[in-house]
Design a protein around this motif. Structure first.
Motif, PDB file in Angstrom:
ATOM      1  N   UNK A 137       0.815  -1.103   0.066  1.00 41.55           N
ATOM      2  CA  UNK A 137      -0.023  -0.215  -0.053  1.00 41.55           C
ATOM      3  C   UNK A 137       0.769   1.373  -0.074  1.00 41.55           C
ATOM      4  N   UNK A 138       0.252   2.370  -0.677  1.00 39.45           N
ATOM      5  CA  UNK A 138       1.200   3.615  -0.635  1.00 39.45           C
ATOM      6  C   UNK A 138       0.727   4.567   0.521  1.00 39.45           C
ATOM      7  N   UNK A 139       1.356   5.498   0.318  1.00 40.66           N
ATOM      8  CA  UNK A 139       1.374   6.528   1.621  1.00 40.66           C
ATOM      9  C   UNK A 139      -0.259   6.987   1.581  1.00 40.66           C
ATOM     10  N   UNK A 140      -0.834   7.179   0.439  1.00 35.38           N
ATOM     11  CA  UNK A 140      -1.971   7.810   0.348  1.00 35.38           C
ATOM     12  C   UNK A 140      -3.458   6.877   0.538  1.00 35.38           C
ATOM     13  N   UNK A 141      -2.919   5.796   0.998  1.00 36.19           N
ATOM     14  CA  UNK A 141      -4.144   4.850   1.290  1.00 36.19           C
ATOM     15  C   UNK A 141      -5.191   5.158   2.038  1.00 36.19           C
ATOM     16  N   UNK A 142      -5.006   5.941   3.221  1.00 41.11           N
ATOM     17  CA  UNK A 142      -6.125   6.473   4.125  1.00 41.11           C
ATOM     18  C   UNK A 142      -6.836   7.325   3.128  1.00 41.11           C
ATOM     19  N   UNK A 143      -6.469   8.196   2.608  1.00 37.80           N
ATOM     20  CA  UNK A 143      -7.235   9.097   1.672  1.00 37.80           C
ATOM     21  C   UNK A 143      -8.080   8.328   0.834  1.00 37.80           C
ATOM     22  N   UNK A 144      -7.651   7.201   0.212  1.00 38.75           N
ATOM     23  CA  UNK A 144      -8.396   6.587  -0.728  1.00 38.75           C
ATOM     24  C   UNK A 144      -9.309   5.696  -0.070  1.00 38.75           C
ATOM     25  N   UNK A 145      -9.120   5.206   1.270  1.00 37.71           N
ATOM     26  CA  UNK A 145     -10.257   4.414   2.126  1.00 37.71           C
ATOM     27  C   UNK A 145     -11.334   5.346   2.315  1.00 37.71           C
ATOM     28  N   UNK A 146     -11.206   6.617   2.551  1.00 35.66           N
ATOM     29  CA  UNK A 146     -12.395   7.525   2.961  1.00 35.66           C
ATOM     30  C   UNK A 146     -13.057   8.116   1.555  1.00 35.66           C
ATOM     31  N   UNK A 147     -12.123   8.245   0.679  1.00 39.73           N
ATOM     32  CA  UNK A 147     -12.866   8.716  -0.643  1.00 39.73           C
ATOM     33  C   UNK A 147     -13.641   7.418  -0.932  1.00 39.73           C
ATOM     34  N   UNK A 148     -13.364   6.386  -1.188  1.00 38.21           N
ATOM     35  CA  UNK A 148     -14.196   5.125  -1.455  1.00 38.21           C
ATOM     36  C   UNK A 148     -15.378   5.025  -0.527  1.00 38.21           C
ATOM     37  N   UNK A 149     -15.356   5.132   0.713  1.00 35.46           N
ATOM     38  CA  UNK A 149     -16.384   5.188   1.835  1.00 35.46           C
ATOM     39  C   UNK A 149     -17.322   6.132   1.153  1.00 35.46           C
ATOM     40  N   UNK A 150     -17.176   7.442   0.982  1.00 33.28           N
ATOM     41  CA  UNK A 150     -17.874   8.232   0.457  1.00 33.28           C
ATOM     42  C   UNK A 150     -18.749   8.025  -0.836  1.00 33.28           C
TER      43      UNK A 150
END
Length: 293
Positions: A137-150
């Motif tokens: 996983x890359x460093x931006x995974x947390x943002x992708x998790x939240x974007x995907x959730x929305x």
């Protein structure tokens, strides 16, 4: 003044009925007529604001968010009026299964778990068999998790309220339970193929998966006595997990086997493996439904 008032009333009387949303006049109409009336009303009220958004908003992401948000808001408003005027149901959204009880929320969480686990399992099997390689996983995974959730919540609620809410309810009134199951799933798959002919041919193996997914979502709702929590959760969980893996670049296909096995465009539900997974969910919900009698 009286002449102007009379002229205004005459002009209003000649307007098409859907403009003023006088739905009660069309209650006896068969399903195709009701479908055209509802969608015509939605399109008529959407375009005065929706068209300028499409033409004037330069950013494609904001264009989609604003245009689809306006469309969805209108859909909810028209559906509520439709329920009151056509079927005499002032709480039509609850009739469709959109309730906020503790049980419905638990079913939402369970559906989310089932949907996301199915996607992760399919990608995981590909990795075990040597058909794909998992990436760090890359460093931006947390943002992708939240974007995907929305994204997943928006798609899950919007599509389920239309396809397994209003649309399924209207079909069942005219064609019964099996007719509603088959027709709603068929239309659900067809709508996802509104794209250029070359893309339709290239991605056609996705069609059976979309049809089976429609069946899964209908049966999931029915297994919960008509509550929409489970099917919204399954739909959202599928979208979220797929977004997480693909946008987060967590898995890389090695092209060892044909895409019709693993899934077109790296979509695990668009291949034989996905069909088997969806088939198991259909059997699970069908058995639960039979157990409930």
């Amino acid at each position: 003044m009286k002449v102007k008032l009379a002229a205004a009333r005459l002009a209003a009387a000649k307007l098409p009925a859907f403009v003023s949303l006088r739905f009660e006049q069309f209650q006896p109409a068969p399903f195709p007529g009701r479908l055209l009336l509802f969608l015509g009303s939605l399109a008529w009220l959407w375009w005065p604001l929706g068209l300028p958004i499409v033409l004037l908003v330069p950013d494609p992401d904001w264009q989609s968010i604003l245009a689809l948000g306006w469309l969805y808001g209108l859909f909810v408003a028209i559906a509520r009026r439709w329920g009151r005027r056509v079927w005499g149901k002032p709480q039509i959204l609850q009739h469709y299964g959109l309730v906020w009880t503790g049980q419905a929320l638990r079913e939402l969480a369970l559906g989310w778990l089932l949907g996301s686990l199915l996607v992760f399992l399919l990608f995981g099997i590909q990795g075990i068999l040597g058909w794909a390689q998992w990436q760090v996983p890359g460093a931006g995974l947390g943002q992708i998790v939240l974007e995907g959730l929305a994204v997943a919540l928006g798609i899950g609620f919007a599509e389920e309220l239309f396809f397994r809410g209003w649309f399924l309810d209207e079909l069942e009134r005219d064609y019964g339970g099996m007719g509603g199951l088959g027709l709603s799933s068929l239309v659900f798959a067809i709508v996802h193929f509104l794209k250029p002919w070359s893309e339709i041919l290239r991605t056609f193996p996705q069609f059976p998966g979309l049809f089976l997914l429609g069946c899964v979502l209908v049966l999931g709702k029915r297994s919960c006595q008509g509550r929409m929590g489970l099917n919204v959760g399954i739909h959202g969980g599928l979208v979220w997990a797929y977004y997480l893996v693909v946008v987060g670049n967590l898995s890389q296909s090695l092209a060892v086997v044909p895409q019709w096995i693993t899934g077109i465009d790296n979509n695990p539900l668009a291949g034989v493996m996905g069909l088997l997974g969806l088939g198991n969910l259909i059997v699970l919900f069908a058995r639960k439904r039979r157990h409930q009698g």
